[in-house]
Design a protein around this motif. Structure first.
Motif: not given
Length: 291
Positions: A96-98, A103-104, A265-267, A289-290
């Motif tokens: 699940a991603i915001g 870029h992610i 940004m974190c997993a 990821t940059p």
């Protein structure tokens, strides 16, 4: 209209109870309410009416119920058929991603390309929905800004950093400044994105921490609409740098903020990494990821 919204609609139509429906779908009551509210807003009608402790379909709800039920069944049948072909995949990950994290998404696409035997399922959601899906076990990992969520998870892997910036029109008196103090905008009308409750609350808190309560436009707008209003000189906005970069709206100026609030940004995972495939994903994102 999303599949999950339609599932919430058909389930609530059957149980007539918010708590029972939320429990069956692994959602919080607030998340379930948001899904129903968004569906009603999209259809411009009221689908349920409250009768004591029950939610009963309105006439409009009854009219669309058979069609929504049919769509859900078709989707479930297709998913069942596809899931029968399991030998192709060696492993799977649910993510699940915001919203607004292109870029992610590009990195996830690259990961899927080099791991064709891994089944990767991705859902885009608000930060609060990401947390709900993670807490219910519906996904293995959530990708979200750690500063905006109101809880800490046992495992959190930093992927990239971002900064908040102010957006004003080209005609704004501060437009030619290289950087500003956020409180210089305290008398302005703010257009803030309300599609993600946790991000909205975070933006309010940033303003309050800088000594003022922002005068916020009450309409709920998409980010593109917000930037159109800003370019017209109707107010200012506060957005993350990568979100602004995704939009192509002329007439706006992006201003750096002195001592800007940073977003990481974190997993995040609810428990210890349950499988090797998830560890592979985390290592790939951390490397690619940059920052």
């Amino acid at each position: 209209m999303t599949y999950l919204q339609m599932m919430c609609f058909t389930s609530l139509a059957t149980t007539q109870k918010m708590s029972e429906t939320a429990a069956s779908l692994g959602l919080s009551l607030s998340t379930l309410s948001k899904y129903i509210d968004r569906m009603e807003a999209e259809l411009s009608t009221v689908l349920f009416e409250k009768q004591l402790s029950r939610r009963v379909l309105t006439r409009e709800g009854e009219l669309i119920y058979p069609n929504i039920k049919y769509i859900v069944k078709q989707y479930d049948d297709l998913r069942t058929e596809i899931s029968g072909i399991t030998s192709f995949y060696d492993s799977s990950i649910k993510i699940a991603i915001g919203f607004q994290q292109s870029h992610i998404m590009r990195q996830l696409t690259a990961f899927m390309k080099i791991n064709p035997n891994m089944k990767v399922s991705i859902v885009e959601a608000s930060a609060s929905e990401v947390c709900s899906l993670l807490d219910s076990g519906a996904v293995d990992v959530g990708i979200v800004y750690e500063q905006i969520i109101n809880k800490k998870y046992p495992l959190s892997y930093p992927l990239s950093t971002n900064r908040l910036c102010a957006v004003v029109s080209e005609s704004h008196p501060l437009a030619k400044c290289e950087a500003i103090e956020l409180r210089q905008l305290q008398d302005e009308k703010f257009f803030l994105y309300k599609g993600d409750t946790l991000m909205y609350q975070y933006l309010l808190n940033v303003c309050i921490a800088n000594g003022f309560v922002p005068r916020v436009e009450q309409s709920k707008m998409r980010i593109s609409t917000i930037l159109i209003n800003v370019s017209a000189g109707n107010g200012v906005s506060l957005l993350s740098e990568d979100t602004v970069e995704m939009q192509d709206i002329e007439g706006n100026v992006v201003l750096s903020i002195n001592d800007p609030p940073h977003l990481t940004m974190c997993a995040v995972c609810k428990n210890e990494l349950p499988k090797k495939s998830l560890g592979d994903l985390i290592r790939f994102l951390s490397k690619e990821t940059p920052r």
